[in-house]
Design an enzyme around this catalytic site. Structure first.
Site, PDB file in Angstrom:
ATOM      1  N   GLU A  38       4.808  22.508   1.256  1.00 12.70           N
ATOM      2  CA  GLU A  38       3.981  21.740   0.312  1.00 12.70           C
ATOM      3  C   GLU A  38       2.623  21.553   0.974  1.00 12.70           C
ATOM      4  OE1 GLU A  38       6.023  18.566  -1.711  1.00 12.70           O
ATOM      5  OE2 GLU A  38       4.228  17.307  -1.669  1.00 12.70           O
ATOM      6  N   GLU A  79      11.119  15.729   1.740  1.00 12.71           N
ATOM      7  CA  GLU A  79      10.653  14.501   2.386  1.00 12.71           C
ATOM      8  C   GLU A  79      11.713  13.401   2.384  1.00 12.71           C
ATOM      9  OE1 GLU A  79       6.922  13.423   0.599  1.00 12.71           O
ATOM     10  OE2 GLU A  79       5.955  15.305   1.159  1.00 12.71           O
TER      11      GLU A  79
END
Length: 812
Positions: A504, A428
């Site tokens: 994820e 991220e």
């Protein structure tokens, strides 16, 4: 159809053979002195450290607390959580005192006529290493393994050398609890002048089949010069039998590794179900003289990622049933412990988990070694930040200078491990939305391809619009998406790889034994008690319930599977109670809580993932004083398609898994169940309507005594092994008292010691290392440690108003 094949085998650390005198390795575990805070001159030989604390390594200075709201307060907007305005984050890094400077000192002997290297498996953080008053090396990243050649810094006689290490953790340097100190092992290696350096071998398997496999071993040598080199290597199978041998001679040309090729007939292939491991034992001769013996452990297996079809291991199609984990070990903190890691992996294996993502940091070598041995595939991930900051004092400060060095260490350390099936280059990262972000990603991916051309590269991406539009996702070997499950199909259609990985997933939140009414899907649900519901229908705003990810894996071949956030609760990131919500200081994402106790969600995953075992689990508990006559929904997690619910003998009918909603595909639910004290029974049926299993829970009476269940019946007398003892407050009939919160005290006698306790309550401020802990919903875990002498370890557990409990564990 675009097909990319990656054939590999692998190995664990360049482990050392102790059968020869040329090379010697020892752990520097004992004899250390520690001081928290600055200490001028502490690197010098003459510094007096007699008043410092004596510690053993690995050591985490912060885990002993105390917990405090003011520890590392962060006034930030968490952009990856979709926040627009800054707010005060409490407990974000666990509420523990990890910030500051710490010094470690010890003394050691080393042969001054040999090459001497220090290897640090990890040091948190900004490590400055001094030997005999001179700086040997600096390594800023606290998660990376690194090494220093200290040969020229040793005393001439080699005796009583002083090793000093200065570490510093800055405020706002992490988004979770990073730990503090020399929290991983320190190794001292001595070798002859001509030797294999740290992480100096690389094994690949260019051909893997059931009848034979080809094995290629590349061995780097230091200081070989123009010497005539002979390397004799034997390949040993999992039983220690020689299955191949080569003796090759030559000179090292242009510093290229020495290459040997082997054939292994009828290989035993590595997989999560069959984690077979081989060894390559190499003897290095220079001008006929033996100078080094080096052992590389590896496995033989093939991996293949096929567009539109998915992932294949040894030619067999499979989906990743993985979890993400941070590195802390709950009440033990960040200090590495093999016994604790094995306990975690044992629980995950029983759940049906077959893969681990090391989010978002480089792992301890002990974890990778265990994944090799126990059968877990791994996605190893190094960074949570690149060149653009998430935390004020995060890794971005070092990225431009250190990223390649950190990547090379990670890749060379773990490229031989068979468990590792892909690399992740980040999580991220804000850089993903930069117009030049793809260049940074390519820089990191190219390093992976250069150092290890056998595995693909992914990245955990959460900004789907950015990465689909700017070319970032298209450039990666494997596009990995964090959440955003509703955009998987769009990504599949738009990206050239025609594959999507759930790098994820889920971020469902729950507190073990806590249930909220009504039982319905809710994003960012918050309550006065700062807990989340174990009906497993609550999640964060950016995420979803587990059922959606199950369905994506089941319905589309091109989905590669998932890595759930998270396998275990961890210290820090107490979402959704992270904004001025003290005393929350640990996560609620875990399938298993901070005390290593499975939540209800564990059995939901087990019912889908573990195809070899029967699962039948009922929730919630059945102690609801004051709700008599009101609805208390009953959920059942089972691998069977149908079940029937009975309350005090009254049938509430059968439920069968169906496609009416995504929840109905994987759960059996009776929302109309009415609470009355007594007995809840569930009977499970197979697809033919045959009753196959039965489960009963009962309303507990008055708390009566303490029940103890140990994870281990015996321990090795090495002073390191742990037993996890589950403590249960039960009534006279042995039924768990699911609302009991009383204080429990511990005493250990005999051949061991008390280590720590935890209860899984994210709001509890009890210190882990004190021999007492409040129960949380009737349960907690206490951890005991073996001594170094054989005998019997006895744990005594007491609580006011209860009959005490006692358990004995053999230490041998």
């Amino acid at each position: 159809m675009h097909i990319r094949k990656f054939f590999l085998l692998a190995t664990i650390l360049c482990s050392v053979c102790s059968l020869n005198a040329q090379r010697h390795e020892q752990l520097l575990e004992t004899g250390w002195k520690f001081h928290k805070g600055e200490a001028n001159g502490a690197e010098t030989i003459s510094f007096n450290d007699s008043q410092w604390e004596s510690v053993c390594i690995p050591h985490d200075w912060a885990i002993y607390g105390p917990f405090d709201r003011n520890n590392d307060l962060q006034n930030v907007a968490i952009t990856q959580n979709l926040e627009k305005q800054a707010s005060v984050k409490t407990g974000r890094t666990g509420g523990l005192p990890y910030v500051g400077v710490g010094w470690y000192r010890t003394r050691f002997d080393a042969d001054p006529d040999k090459k001497t290297t220090l290897v640090f498996d990890g040091a948190m953080s900004e490590a400055r290493v001094y030997v005999n008053g001179k700086e040997a090396c600096f390594w800023p990243f606290g998660y990376n393994s690194f090494h220093c050649d200290i040969t020229e810094l040793l005393h001439k006689e080699g005796k009583d050398n002083v090793l000093a290490v200065r570490l510093e953790n800055r405020p706002q340097s992490s988004r979770w609890y990073p730990g503090a100190g020399l929290y991983r092992n320190v190794h001292l290696i001595t070798a002859e002048k001509i030797h294999v350096p740290v992480w100096g071998t690389q094994i690949t398997t260019p051909h893997v089949a059931n009848d034979y496999a080809s094995v290629c071993l590349r061995t780097s040598l230091q200081n070989a010069g123009k010497e005539e080199i002979t390397i004799e290597t034997e390949i040993l199978d999992p039983n220690g039998k020689r299955v191949s041998f080569k003796k090759n001679s030559g000179r090292i040309n242009h510093r290229q590794p020495f290459t040997q090729n082997f054939i292994v007939e009828n290989p035993q292939l590595w997989s999560p179900e069959t984690p077979f491991l081989y060894q390559a034992v190499s003897k290095i001769y220079a001008n006929g003289e033996l100078t080094d013996t080096y052992t590389t452990r590896f496995g033989i297996r093939s991996i293949e990622f096929v567009a539109d079809k998915g992932f294949f291991l040894n030619g067999q199609h499979r989906k990743f049933q993985g979890v993400c984990n941070h590195h802390d070990l709950g009440p033990l903190g960040a200090a590495i412990n093999v016994s604790a890691l094995r306990h975690q992996l044992t629980l995950l294996k029983d759940m049906g988990c077959d893969a681990i993502r090391t989010a978002h940091n480089m792992p301890a070598p002990e974890l990778v070694r265990l994944c090799d041995e126990m059968g877990f595939m791994m996605m190893i991930e190094p960074f949570d930040e690149w060149d653009i900051a998430k935390c004020e004092n995060g890794y971005h400060r070092y990225f431009n200078e250190w990223a390649e060095k950190d990547m090379v260490n990670m890749l060379r350390q773990y490229r031989n491990n068979p468990c590792v099936v892909m690399w992740s280059i980040g999580n991220e990262v804000p850089t993903q939305c930069s117009s030049e972000g793809y260049k940074v990603a390519k820089f990191l991916q190219d390093i992976c391809h250069r150092e290890d051309p056998t595995r693909p590269v992914t990245c955990g991406m959460d900004q789907v619009s950015c990465v689909l539009d700017n070319g970032f996702a298209a450039m990666l070997d494997i596009p990995g998406f964090n959440y955003r499950a509703h955009r998987y199909e769009e990504a599949y259609q738009r990206l050239p790889q025609n594959l999507v990985l759930g790098s994820e997933t889920s971020s469902t939140v729950s507190s073990r034994g806590v249930y909220k009414f009504p039982a319905e899907r809710k994003a960012d649900a918050k309550y006065e008690d700062h807990q989340s519901s174990s009906y497993d229908l609550e999640y964060c705003s950016w995420s979803n319930i587990p059922d959606i990810d199950f369905a994506l894996a089941d319905d589309y071949q091109w989905t590669l599977g998932q890595f759930v956030w998270t396998g275990f609760d961890y210290l820090g990131e107490p979402s959704p109670y992270d904004t001025d919500a003290w005393p929350n200081h640990s996560s609620m994402f875990g399938i298993i809580d901070l005390a290593s106790l499975p939540k209800d969600r564990y059995y939901l995953y087990r019912s889908v993932w573990n195809k070899q075992a029967e699962t039948l689990h009922i929730l919630p508990h059945w102690n609801w004083e004051g709700r008599e006559g009101k609805e208390v929904p009953v959920f059942v997690y089972t691998n069977y398609p149908t079940a029937e619910l009975f309350i005090n003998g009254k049938s509430y009918g059968k439920q069968t898994k169906n496609n009416q909603s995504v929840e109905n595909r994987y759960r059996l639910m009776w929302h109309n169940a009415i609470y009355e004290p007594g007995e809840v029974k569930v009977v499970a049926y197979d697809e033919h309507g045959t009753a196959k299993a039965e489960k009963i829970i009962r309303t507990a009476g008055k708390p009566h005594h303490i029940e103890l269940v140990s994870s281990r019946q015996s321990l090795t007398a090495d002073g390191k092994e742990l037993a996890y003892v589950t403590v249960r407050v039960v009534d006279k009939d042995g039924n768990l008292c699911p609302t009991d919160m009383r204080l429990v005290k511990f005493k250990v006698k005999g051949a061991g010691s008390y280590k720590a306790s935890a209860n899984g309550d994210p709001t509890c401020l009890d210190l882990f290392h004190l021999p007492q802990m409040h129960a949380f919903n009737g349960m907690l875990t206490t951890i005991v440690q073996s001594g170094k002498e054989a005998g019997v370890l006895e744990l005594q557990v007491t609580a006011k108003g209860l009959k005490s409990g006692k358990i004995q564990i053999e230490v041998k």
